[in-house]
Each structure stands twice: as structure tokens, then as C-alpha cells.
Write a protein that holds these residues in place. Structure first.
Motif, PDB file in Angstrom:
ATOM      1  N   SER A 209       0.817  -1.224   0.000  1.00 54.99           N
ATOM      2  CA  SER A 209       0.000   0.000   0.000  1.00 54.99           C
ATOM      3  C   SER A 209       0.847   1.269   0.000  1.00 54.99           C
ATOM      4  CB  SER A 209      -0.946   0.002   1.206  1.00 54.99           C
ATOM      5  OG  SER A 209      -0.210  -0.039   2.407  1.00 54.99           O
ATOM      6  N   ARG A 210       2.122   1.184   0.367  1.00 54.24           N
ATOM      7  CA  ARG A 210       2.896   2.424   0.388  1.00 54.24           C
ATOM      8  C   ARG A 210       3.055   3.009  -1.020  1.00 54.24           C
ATOM      9  NH1 ARG A 210       6.886  -1.444   0.866  1.00 54.24           N
ATOM     10  NH2 ARG A 210       8.838  -1.118  -0.255  1.00 54.24           N
ATOM     11  N   PHE A 211       2.860   2.164  -2.056  1.00 53.74           N
ATOM     12  CA  PHE A 211       2.991   2.669  -3.422  1.00 53.74           C
ATOM     13  C   PHE A 211       1.718   3.355  -3.925  1.00 53.74           C
ATOM     14  CE2 PHE A 211       6.230  -0.704  -3.129  1.00 53.74           C
ATOM     15  CZ  PHE A 211       7.347   0.091  -3.345  1.00 53.74           C
TER      16      PHE A 211
ATOM     17  N   ASP B  26       7.538  10.795   5.800  1.00 52.27           N
ATOM     18  CA  ASP B  26       6.561  10.261   4.844  1.00 52.27           C
ATOM     19  C   ASP B  26       7.248   9.794   3.567  1.00 52.27           C
ATOM     20  OD1 ASP B  26       3.247  10.598   4.932  1.00 52.27           O
ATOM     21  OD2 ASP B  26       4.093  10.154   2.959  1.00 52.27           O
ATOM     22  N   ILE B  27       6.628   8.796   2.938  1.00 51.73           N
ATOM     23  CA  ILE B  27       7.113   8.238   1.682  1.00 51.73           C
ATOM     24  C   ILE B  27       6.749   9.161   0.508  1.00 51.73           C
ATOM     25  CG2 ILE B  27       5.027   6.888   1.112  1.00 51.73           C
ATOM     26  CD1 ILE B  27       8.128   5.006   1.035  1.00 51.73           C
ATOM     27  N   SER B  28       5.744  10.015   0.721  1.00 52.63           N
ATOM     28  CA  SER B  28       5.264  10.884  -0.352  1.00 52.63           C
ATOM     29  C   SER B  28       5.964  12.228  -0.273  1.00 52.63           C
ATOM     30  CB  SER B  28       3.742  11.063  -0.233  1.00 52.63           C
ATOM     31  OG  SER B  28       3.318  12.105  -1.094  1.00 52.63           O
ATOM     32  N   ASP B  29       6.854  12.454  -1.254  1.00 56.59           N
ATOM     33  CA  ASP B  29       7.638  13.681  -1.279  1.00 56.59           C
ATOM     34  C   ASP B  29       6.739  14.907  -1.360  1.00 56.59           C
ATOM     35  OD1 ASP B  29      10.064  14.768  -1.159  1.00 56.59           O
ATOM     36  OD2 ASP B  29      10.686  14.289  -3.210  1.00 56.59           O
TER      37      ASP B  29
ATOM     38  N   ASP C 224      10.827   5.611   3.932  1.00 61.18           N
ATOM     39  CA  ASP C 224       9.951   4.525   4.374  1.00 61.18           C
ATOM     40  C   ASP C 224      10.118   4.359   5.887  1.00 61.18           C
ATOM     41  OD1 ASP C 224       8.761   2.087   4.942  1.00 61.18           O
ATOM     42  OD2 ASP C 224       9.524   1.112   3.134  1.00 61.18           O
ATOM     43  N   PHE C 225       9.030   4.487   6.619  1.00 63.07           N
ATOM     44  CA  PHE C 225       9.169   4.400   8.085  1.00 63.07           C
ATOM     45  C   PHE C 225       9.492   2.983   8.565  1.00 63.07           C
ATOM     46  CE2 PHE C 225       4.343   4.848   7.657  1.00 63.07           C
ATOM     47  CZ  PHE C 225       4.087   3.486   7.685  1.00 63.07           C
ATOM     48  N   ASN C 226       9.448   2.016   7.655  1.00 68.04           N
ATOM     49  CA  ASN C 226       9.857   0.660   8.047  1.00 68.04           C
ATOM     50  C   ASN C 226      11.358   0.440   7.896  1.00 68.04           C
ATOM     51  OD1 ASN C 226       7.460  -0.760   8.898  1.00 68.04           O
ATOM     52  ND2 ASN C 226       6.719  -0.399   6.810  1.00 68.04           N
ATOM     53  N   GLN C 227      12.022   1.398   7.251  1.00 66.13           N
ATOM     54  CA  GLN C 227      13.484   1.299   7.113  1.00 66.13           C
ATOM     55  C   GLN C 227      14.133   2.043   8.276  1.00 66.13           C
ATOM     56  OE1 GLN C 227      14.738  -0.474   4.480  1.00 66.13           O
ATOM     57  NE2 GLN C 227      12.616  -0.906   3.934  1.00 66.13           N
TER      58      GLN C 227
ATOM     59  N   PRO D 252      -0.667   8.651  13.583  1.00 69.62           N
ATOM     60  CA  PRO D 252      -2.121   8.775  13.491  1.00 69.62           C
ATOM     61  C   PRO D 252      -2.686   8.074  12.254  1.00 69.62           C
ATOM     62  CG  PRO D 252      -1.104  10.736  12.610  1.00 69.62           C
ATOM     63  CD  PRO D 252       0.030   9.796  12.983  1.00 69.62           C
ATOM     64  N   GLY D 253      -3.990   8.248  12.058  1.00 72.35           N
ATOM     65  CA  GLY D 253      -4.623   7.808  10.811  1.00 72.35           C
ATOM     66  C   GLY D 253      -4.846   6.321  10.724  1.00 72.35           C
ATOM     67  N   SER D 254      -4.553   5.593  11.793  1.00 72.61           N
ATOM     68  CA  SER D 254      -4.609   4.122  11.774  1.00 72.61           C
ATOM     69  C   SER D 254      -3.734   3.561  10.656  1.00 72.61           C
ATOM     70  CB  SER D 254      -6.052   3.611  11.634  1.00 72.61           C
ATOM     71  OG  SER D 254      -6.160   2.327  12.238  1.00 72.61           O
TER      72      SER D 254
END
Ligand SMILES: C[S@@+](CC[C@H](N)C(=O)[O-])C[C@H]1O[C@@H](n2cnc3c(N)ncnc32)[C@H](O)[C@@H]1O
Length: 311
Positions: free
Chosen positions: A25-27, A101-104, A129-132, A150-152
Motif C-alpha cells: 500500500s505504500r505505493f 513520509d514516503i510521499s515527497d 519509508d518508516f519501516n526502514q 495517526p490515521g490508523s
């Protein structure tokens, strides 16, 4: 490949080779995806944003008391940072704000807006990526660090990945840290399904935009008329799933490779896990955090959890 995001290409090719087909979903969050997500948050059918804002309006003062003065605020998946204004206003002499955030596009717009609105606030946007691995070494220490998720968005991770994420956040945020997490609650199925399949078709456009992105960035040949958006509840997993369903047998080229679709076959694009209060508290404890406070809105739709380090 000029201009091709290698990570996106690898993820799509590997995801389309798998069974079932899937893409993380990050894409979904290119520039248009981030804009569409903002439109979703305004929809009558999409309750999470309204419910979480009502919680922040009500409890920001209490959160600020718990967090204390001089906080370094680190937000994961910050998007427009619209909700964060409430925390920034409430936190006494906040030291700095780190949106990740992943979205620049979302990140730079949010940083510009916040700097204009809070000229004295030190803002350190981190694109990634917050998983990195996240490097906060350029950000001065606050007296404490408050993580904010936030935002679930944590619901987009599997339960095991959510636990790992919370566990990994502890050393990054540091010993004197706390974590404020917004989590969507289990509820009436019709309410849930409407939120992910809104009557105005904005969530459908958000999901289908993945195919637009693949066509543009990966030389894809998807005909959008031959696919539809779908949101379903998976009872066993306790999650809403978003898929893109093929309306017919077809083959589609992406980066000079051919991918075959059966009629009705789907690409799985997002999970949104739902938790009860107790389930999320147990998950937090398993990750080494102590749930110090949990709040729900008056309609019981959404929850906010204030986690402290386990002793
Ligand atoms: C559900 S939206 C929430 C946005 C905002 N925080 C809110 O509460 O309205 C998820 C956000 O997380 C970002 N995101 C998703 N996956 C990410 C990842 N792996 N790393 C960093 N950001 C991510 C998206 O770009 C988007 O801004």
C-alpha cells in the motif's frame, strides 16, 4: 531506465509474480494518490479522520501534560500533517517536529504550510519509508521524544509487522519517549465497508491510481476500464482488504513483461486491520510499551493510545 523508481519496479514485478498478486500500500501514495487520500479524509463516509480529530481536540491538553515541556515530536506517515496542528499548539515549548513520509509531495507541502503557520517551530522533514532505518541524528534532542502515528496507518501493517514496528520504534525514540498511536476500532460492517467504498468513488480512484502510476512510471499497459476497485472484510484476519479486480481474462505488459489475469482475479493493494482497545493494548505490551491511557470517541469508532516505556 531513466526516471523509473527501481524500488517501485521491483515491488510491482515481484508482487505480480506472486499468488495472489499484490503490491504494498505504500505505493498508493504518489502525488495524485496523496491528493486523493486528502479528499477521502473529507468524505462523509470516511469516519476515521473526523473521529481522530475529535479525540485530539478533546485530549490534546491531557496528552501535553503527559508529554511535558520541550518535546521532540516525530510523526510517522505524516501526510498533510493537518491533525498535528492540534498537538503542536498544545505541547508546551515544543523543541522540534519531524514529519516522516514516503510521499515527497505531501511532505514538502506539509512542511511549507507548518513553517508558515508556526514560524518559530523547527521542522525537520524526513522523506522515506518508516519501516526502514530512520536517522534522527540531525535533529537536536528534546527533553523527551513523542512518537505520533495517526490515521490508523499502523493498521496497514500485519499484526506481526505492527508489533515489530512498535518494538523498533523504542530505541529510535529513546529511553525518555512516549508514543501516541491512532487506531481504528472494530465496528458495524456496513460502516466499515462504506468508508472504503464511498458513494462518491474517491476511494476507488485512489486505489485504481496504482494502475495509472504503473502505466506512467513502469511503461504499463493497463486498461482501467477492464479493472474495478473492491473493498472486502476478511473476518478471519479482522481486516478490510482493498483489491483491484480484473473484469475479464486478459494479459497486461509492464516493463516488457507479460502478466496474465484470470476473470475475477485481483491485485491485493491494502490491508486495514481493526483492533479492539484490549487487542491493541496487548499488542503494545508485547512490543515492550506500556499503554498508559487509551481514549475512544463518543461513537466508539476510533481510539488513541498513549504508550510509555515498559518499566
Ligand atoms: C492513511 S495515510 C495517513 C495520513 C495522515 N497521517 C492522517 O492521519 O491523515 C498514510 C500516510 O502514510 C504514508 N505512508 C504509507 N506507507 C508509508 C511508509 N512505508 N513509509 C512512510 N510513509 C508511509 C502515506 O504517504 C500517507 O501520507
Amino acid at each position: 531506465m531513466n526516471g523509473v523508481d527501481g524500488e517501485f519496479a521491483d515491488a510491482v514485478i515481484a508482487g505480480f509474480r506472486g499468488t495472489p498478486k499484490s503490491v504494498s500500500s505504500r505505493f498508493l501514495y504518489d502525488t495524485r494518490g496523496s491528493d486523493l487520500f486528502e479528499q477521502i479524509t473529507e468524505l462523509e463516509d470516511y469516519y476515521p479522520t473526523k473521529a481522530e480529530i475529535s479525540l485530539l481536540d478533546r485530549y490534546s491538553g491531557e496528552i501535553a501534560e503527559l508529554a511535558g515541556a520541550g518535546v521532540r515530536l516525530v510523526e510517522y506517515g505524516s501526510g498533510s500533517s493537518r491533525k498535528t496542528d492540534r498537538l503542536i499548539e498544545a505541547l508546551p515549548s515544543i523543541a522540534s517536529y519531524v514529519p516522516i513520509d514516503i510521499s515527497d509531495s505531501a511532505l514538502s507541502q506539509a512542511a511549507a504550510r507548518l513553517i508558515a503557520r508556526f514560524p518559530d517551530l523547527a521542522v525537520y522533514p524526513l522523506h522515506g519509508d518508516f519501516n526502514q532505518r530512520i536517522d534522527l541524528s540531525a535533529v537536536p534532542d528534546g527533553k523527551t521524544t513523542l512518537g505520533f502515528f495517526p490515521g490508523s496507518t499502523i493498521g496497514n501493517l500485519t499484526r506481526a509487522a505492527a508489533r515489530d514496528f512498535l518494538e523498533n520504534a523504542r530505541p529510535l525514540l529513546g529511553r525518555k519517549s512516549a508514543f501516541l498511536v491512532g487506531v481504528d476500532l472494530k465496528k458495524d460492517l456496513n460502516v466499515l465497508l462504506r468508508a472504503y467504498n464511498d458513494r462518491e468513488g474517491v476511494t476507488a480512484a485512489f486505489n485504481m491510481n496504482l494502475l495509472v502510476r504503473i502505466n506512467r512510471e513502469l511503461d504499463g499497459a493497463f486498461d482501467l476500464e477492464k479493472f474495478v476497485h473492491e473493498a472486502v472484510w476478511n473476518e478471519d484476519e479482522g481486516r478490510i482488504e482493498m483489491h483491484i479486480r480484473s473484469l475479464q481474462v486478459q494479459s497486461v505488459q509492464v516493463l516488457n513483461q507479460r502478466f496474465d489475469f484470470a476473470e475475477g482475479e485481483t491485485i491485493h493493494t491494502e490491508n486495514s486491520y481493526k483492533y479492539s482497545l484490549e487487542e491493541f493494548q496487548a499488542l503494545s505490551r508485547a512490543a515492550g510499551w506500556e499503554p498508559l491511557r487509551s481514549w475512544t470517541d463518543e461513537n466508539g469508532l476510533f481510539s488513541l493510545h498513549y504508550l510509555g516505556p515498559a518499566s
